[in-house]
Design an enzyme around this catalytic site. Structure first.
Site, PDB file in Angstrom:
ATOM      1  N   HIS A 170      62.855  53.272  43.874  1.00 31.57           N
ATOM      2  CA  HIS A 170      62.986  53.683  42.467  1.00 31.57           C
ATOM      3  C   HIS A 170      63.827  52.679  41.692  1.00 31.57           C
ATOM      4  O   HIS A 170      64.914  52.318  42.140  1.00 31.57           O
ATOM      5  CB  HIS A 170      63.638  55.066  42.382  1.00 31.57           C
ATOM      6  CG  HIS A 170      62.796  56.153  42.980  1.00 31.57           C
ATOM      7  ND1 HIS A 170      62.773  56.409  44.331  1.00 31.57           N
ATOM      8  CD2 HIS A 170      61.929  57.026  42.422  1.00 31.57           C
ATOM      9  CE1 HIS A 170      61.929  57.406  44.572  1.00 31.57           C
ATOM     10  NE2 HIS A 170      61.405  57.802  43.431  1.00 31.57           N
TER      11      HIS A 170
ATOM     12  N   ASP B 275      59.416  53.309  41.278  1.00 29.68           N
ATOM     13  CA  ASP B 275      59.013  54.408  40.401  1.00 29.68           C
ATOM     14  C   ASP B 275      60.085  54.740  39.359  1.00 29.68           C
ATOM     15  O   ASP B 275      61.262  54.420  39.526  1.00 29.68           O
ATOM     16  CB  ASP B 275      58.776  55.679  41.231  1.00 29.68           C
ATOM     17  CG  ASP B 275      57.479  55.610  42.022  1.00 29.68           C
ATOM     18  OD1 ASP B 275      56.888  54.521  42.112  1.00 29.68           O
ATOM     19  OD2 ASP B 275      57.081  56.662  42.569  1.00 29.68           O
ATOM     20  N   ASP B 276      59.638  55.464  38.332  1.00 33.10           N
ATOM     21  CA  ASP B 276      60.497  56.139  37.348  1.00 33.10           C
ATOM     22  C   ASP B 276      61.157  55.209  36.329  1.00 33.10           C
ATOM     23  O   ASP B 276      62.015  55.643  35.575  1.00 33.10           O
ATOM     24  CB  ASP B 276      61.592  56.995  38.027  1.00 33.10           C
ATOM     25  CG  ASP B 276      61.013  58.070  38.941  1.00 33.10           C
ATOM     26  OD1 ASP B 276      59.783  58.302  38.869  1.00 33.10           O
ATOM     27  OD2 ASP B 276      61.774  58.664  39.711  1.00 33.10           O
TER      28      ASP B 276
ATOM     29  N   TYR C  53      56.463  63.255  41.951  1.00 27.31           N
ATOM     30  CA  TYR C  53      56.849  64.001  43.170  1.00 27.31           C
ATOM     31  C   TYR C  53      55.849  63.793  44.315  1.00 27.31           C
ATOM     32  O   TYR C  53      55.937  64.474  45.332  1.00 27.31           O
ATOM     33  CB  TYR C  53      56.995  65.511  42.897  1.00 27.31           C
ATOM     34  CG  TYR C  53      57.797  65.808  41.658  1.00 27.31           C
ATOM     35  CD1 TYR C  53      59.181  65.633  41.654  1.00 27.31           C
ATOM     36  CD2 TYR C  53      57.171  66.222  40.494  1.00 27.31           C
ATOM     37  CE1 TYR C  53      59.913  65.879  40.508  1.00 27.31           C
ATOM     38  CE2 TYR C  53      57.895  66.467  39.343  1.00 27.31           C
ATOM     39  CZ  TYR C  53      59.267  66.294  39.352  1.00 27.31           C
ATOM     40  OH  TYR C  53      59.992  66.520  38.216  1.00 27.31           O
TER      41      TYR C  53
ATOM     42  N   HIS D  71      52.862  56.436  36.060  1.00 25.19           N
ATOM     43  CA  HIS D  71      53.570  57.475  36.824  1.00 25.19           C
ATOM     44  C   HIS D  71      53.732  58.731  35.958  1.00 25.19           C
ATOM     45  O   HIS D  71      54.679  59.485  36.133  1.00 25.19           O
ATOM     46  CB  HIS D  71      54.934  56.943  37.278  1.00 25.19           C
ATOM     47  CG  HIS D  71      55.655  57.799  38.283  1.00 25.19           C
ATOM     48  ND1 HIS D  71      55.031  58.419  39.333  1.00 25.19           N
ATOM     49  CD2 HIS D  71      56.965  58.123  38.409  1.00 25.19           C
ATOM     50  CE1 HIS D  71      55.917  59.094  40.048  1.00 25.19           C
ATOM     51  NE2 HIS D  71      57.110  58.938  39.509  1.00 25.19           N
TER      52      HIS D  71
ATOM     53  N   HIS E  27      56.984  62.683  33.862  1.00 28.21           N
ATOM     54  CA  HIS E  27      57.301  63.120  35.220  1.00 28.21           C
ATOM     55  C   HIS E  27      57.083  64.624  35.446  1.00 28.21           C
ATOM     56  O   HIS E  27      57.795  65.266  36.198  1.00 28.21           O
ATOM     57  CB  HIS E  27      58.737  62.734  35.625  1.00 28.21           C
ATOM     58  CG  HIS E  27      58.834  62.342  37.066  1.00 28.21           C
ATOM     59  ND1 HIS E  27      58.972  63.272  38.080  1.00 28.21           N
ATOM     60  CD2 HIS E  27      58.799  61.138  37.669  1.00 28.21           C
ATOM     61  CE1 HIS E  27      59.027  62.626  39.237  1.00 28.21           C
ATOM     62  NE2 HIS E  27      58.916  61.332  39.021  1.00 28.21           N
TER      63      HIS E  27
HETATM   64 NI    NI Z   1      58.922  59.676  40.304  1.00 25.87          NI
END
Ligand code: NI
Length: 316
Positions: free
Chosen positions: A264, A119-120, A211, A170, A174
């Site tokens: 991540h 992720d991210d 989250y 995603h 965020h």
């Molecule tokens: Ni995230």
């Protein structure tokens, strides 16, 4: 006392000498001709003003028998057809999961396959992660943030896709989607998916909520957008991990067929994640597990309609 050479011996020696002389003459003529041919060739190339490798290549290709070319074309077509059929099976599995499960935090247990998810990103760590995945012949799913797409990271996204991994959504920036009005959730999805597909990636069909925060209304909205919400069954907590060996050990002790693992590649210093990945992939291999993309996992291990809720993650 040696006897003097007989006339016959004398003749034999002469003939041998004659042969040697003829061979030498033939070699000299051959070399001479070669020099002439090379000189004429050089002059011709010079006078025509260009050296023609394309023409030579065409001549070489023309020399490959037609049957061999047809066999090569048939093999390439079979591979492309197989890849297309696999993509369509994966799309069908995603569509089925959208209809049957509220979200997916773990797939079924049919085969020893698991899905690593990152992720991210995209981030400067993504390329190293791709190198490691390639080294182990493993595949993964990357849930990207729209605002991080730049000309540089777009190239990384294209590499992700070219190497057989999957790009998911995603969100744009965020934001916790459970705190946004529906119109803003929709705007984030549209903008992020358009930006990700503009890089050349297929339009994302997988969504991971920032989250891990969701509620029934958000799930309904994601489903209406014909996307599948993907959570996880194993949280590596890599955002707080400092020891790669410990992190890998924790993941490997929790692994089960159908596990979806949260990691991540962006959102901070991902050195521990990058260093733990080869240990995780080595451990998976030793335990007989295959690391595949989420859509590949859904094909062989269809998810149950009753999914366990994943624990939300802290902010990256
Ligand atoms: Ni995230």
């Amino acid at each position: 006392m040696p006897s003097p050479p007989t006339p016959r011996d004398h003749t034999a020696v002469s003939q041998a000498q004659l042969h040697r002389r003829r061979r030498r003459r033939a070699t000299a003529i051959g070399l001479g001709l070669l020099v002439i041919v090379l000189a004429v060739g050089a002059l011709t190339a010079g006078s025509s003003g260009s050296w023609d490798p394309a023409g030579l290549k065409a001549a070489a290709t023309a020399a490959i028998p037609e049957a061999q070319l047809q066999r090569q074309a048939a093999t390439a077509k079979r591979a492309a057809d197989a890849a297309r059929r696999e993509r369509s099976r994966e799309n069908a599995a995603v569509s089925t999961a959208i209809r049957t499960a509220p979200y997916v935090s773990a797939a079924g247990a049919e085969t020893k396959r698991v899905a690593l998810t990152f992720d991210d990103g995209p981030s400067p760590y993504t390329r190293g992660i791709l190198d490691t995945l390639a080294r182990f012949g493993a595949h993964a799913t990357f849930f990207n943030l729209g605002y991080l797409v730049t000309p540089t990271t777009a190239a990384t996204i294209r590499r992700v896709v070219a190497e057989g991994h999957v790009i998911g959504d995603h969100s744009w920036d965020h934001t916790d989607f459970t705190k946004l009005p529906r119109a803003q959730v929709r705007a984030q999805l549209v903008r992020t998916n358009a930006t990700l597909s503009a890089t050349g990636a297929p339009p994302p069909r997988l969504f991971r909520p920032p989250y891990g925060a969701f509620n029934p209304s958000l799930l309904a909205q994601i489903r209406k957008a014909k996307m599948l919400t993907i959570l996880w069954s194993i949280d590596t907590a890599d955002y707080s991990a400092t020891d790669p060996a410990e992190m890998a050990q924790q993941v490997l002790s929790d692994i089960k067929p159908g596990s979806i693992i949260l990691m991540h590649d962006g959102g901070g210093n991902r050195t521990t994640t990058s260093n733990a990945l080869p240990l995780i992939l080595k451990g998976l291999k030793e335990r007989g597990y295959e690391a595949v993309t989420v859509p590949q996992l859904l094909v062989t291990n269809p998810p149950s309609s009753s999914q366990q809720s994943a624990t939300p993650t802290p902010a990256p």
